[in-house]
Scaffold this motif. Structure first.
Motif, PDB file in Angstrom:
ATOM      1  N   ILE A   1       3.584  15.710   3.187  1.00 38.33           N
ATOM      2  CA  ILE A   1       3.497  14.258   3.230  1.00 38.33           C
ATOM      3  C   ILE A   1       4.599  13.693   2.339  1.00 38.33           C
ATOM      4  N   VAL A   2       5.349  12.752   2.878  1.00 40.60           N
ATOM      5  CA  VAL A   2       6.473  12.121   2.185  1.00 40.60           C
ATOM      6  C   VAL A   2       6.334  10.610   2.320  1.00 40.60           C
ATOM      7  N   PHE A   3       7.214   9.881   1.634  1.00 37.71           N
ATOM      8  CA  PHE A   3       7.203   8.433   1.800  1.00 37.71           C
ATOM      9  C   PHE A   3       8.610   7.859   1.715  1.00 37.71           C
ATOM     10  N   LEU A   4       8.736   6.681   2.304  1.00 35.45           N
ATOM     11  CA  LEU A   4       9.915   5.829   2.170  1.00 35.45           C
ATOM     12  C   LEU A   4       9.431   4.574   1.470  1.00 35.45           C
ATOM     13  N   GLU A   5      10.242   4.018   0.574  1.00 37.03           N
ATOM     14  CA  GLU A   5       9.812   2.838  -0.163  1.00 37.03           C
ATOM     15  C   GLU A   5      10.830   1.722  -0.031  1.00 37.03           C
ATOM     16  N   CYS A   6      10.316   0.516   0.203  1.00 30.08           N
ATOM     17  CA  CYS A   6      11.171  -0.658   0.328  1.00 30.08           C
ATOM     18  C   CYS A   6      10.338  -1.901   0.044  1.00 30.08           C
ATOM     19  N   ARG A   7      10.828  -2.748  -0.831  1.00 21.71           N
ATOM     20  CA  ARG A   7      10.203  -4.044  -1.121  1.00 21.71           C
ATOM     21  C   ARG A   7       8.718  -3.912  -1.479  1.00 21.71           C
ATOM     22  N   GLN A   8       8.406  -3.056  -2.409  1.00 21.03           N
ATOM     23  CA  GLN A   8       7.051  -2.817  -2.911  1.00 21.03           C
ATOM     24  C   GLN A   8       6.083  -2.335  -1.829  1.00 21.03           C
ATOM     25  N   THR A   9       6.606  -1.750  -0.764  1.00 12.87           N
ATOM     26  CA  THR A   9       5.786  -1.194   0.308  1.00 12.87           C
ATOM     27  C   THR A   9       6.257   0.230   0.552  1.00 12.87           C
ATOM     28  N   ARG A  10       5.294   1.106   0.777  1.00 12.15           N
ATOM     29  CA  ARG A  10       5.612   2.495   1.089  1.00 12.15           C
ATOM     30  C   ARG A  10       5.132   2.832   2.497  1.00 12.15           C
ATOM     31  N   LEU A  11       5.955   3.559   3.196  1.00 10.66           N
ATOM     32  CA  LEU A  11       5.588   4.119   4.494  1.00 10.66           C
ATOM     33  C   LEU A  11       5.372   5.609   4.267  1.00 10.66           C
TER      34      LEU A  11
END
Length: 127
Positions: A9-19
């Motif tokens: 499981i990984v994530f991408l982060e942008c503008r205080q939101t994580r996918l």
């Protein structure tokens, strides 16, 4: 760089939101991999992305959001302390509403494609 593997499981982060996403396949000749989006998470809300968590096997079934091909160097590994509560929340959501209720959530109308656009725009601006 950490070596990423299928099933992680990984994530991408942008503008205080994580996918958050699961790595489906790492393409060895190129530094990219197929990822399956699982949830978008902010400080106040978790939006399950149409996947069903099979609680008997803890496997992700029936993705509603298309898998994405993504550069591995942009993916950050999620810690177990993040993943376990997230998977428990996604499992609980299978019987409940699709997101946690909030009065001022910025995720209410956010889609994965909009999140990806934000991410690419922000990364183009960064040196």
């Amino acid at each position: 760089m950490t070596t990423l593997v299928a099933g992680q499981i990984v994530f991408l982060e942008c503008r205080q939101t994580r996918l958050y996403a699961e790595i489906i396949q790492v393409l060895a000749p190129r530094p990219v991999g197929w990822i399956r989006p699982l949830a978008m998470v902010s400080d106040t809300q978790i939006i399950a992305l149409g996947t069903e968590l099979n609680s008997a096997t803890l496997a992700i079934d029936q993705p509603a959001v298309p898998d994405m091909l993504w550069p591995l160097d942009q993916l950050q590994p999620a810690l177990d302390t993040e993943v376990i509560p997230l998977l428990a929340t996604l499992s609980a959501k299978a019987d409940g509403p699709s997101s946690l209720p909030t009065a001022d959530s910025h995720l209410d109308q956010l889609t994965v494609s909009e999140f990806v656009r934000w991410l690419w725009v922000d990364r183009q601006r960064s040196p």
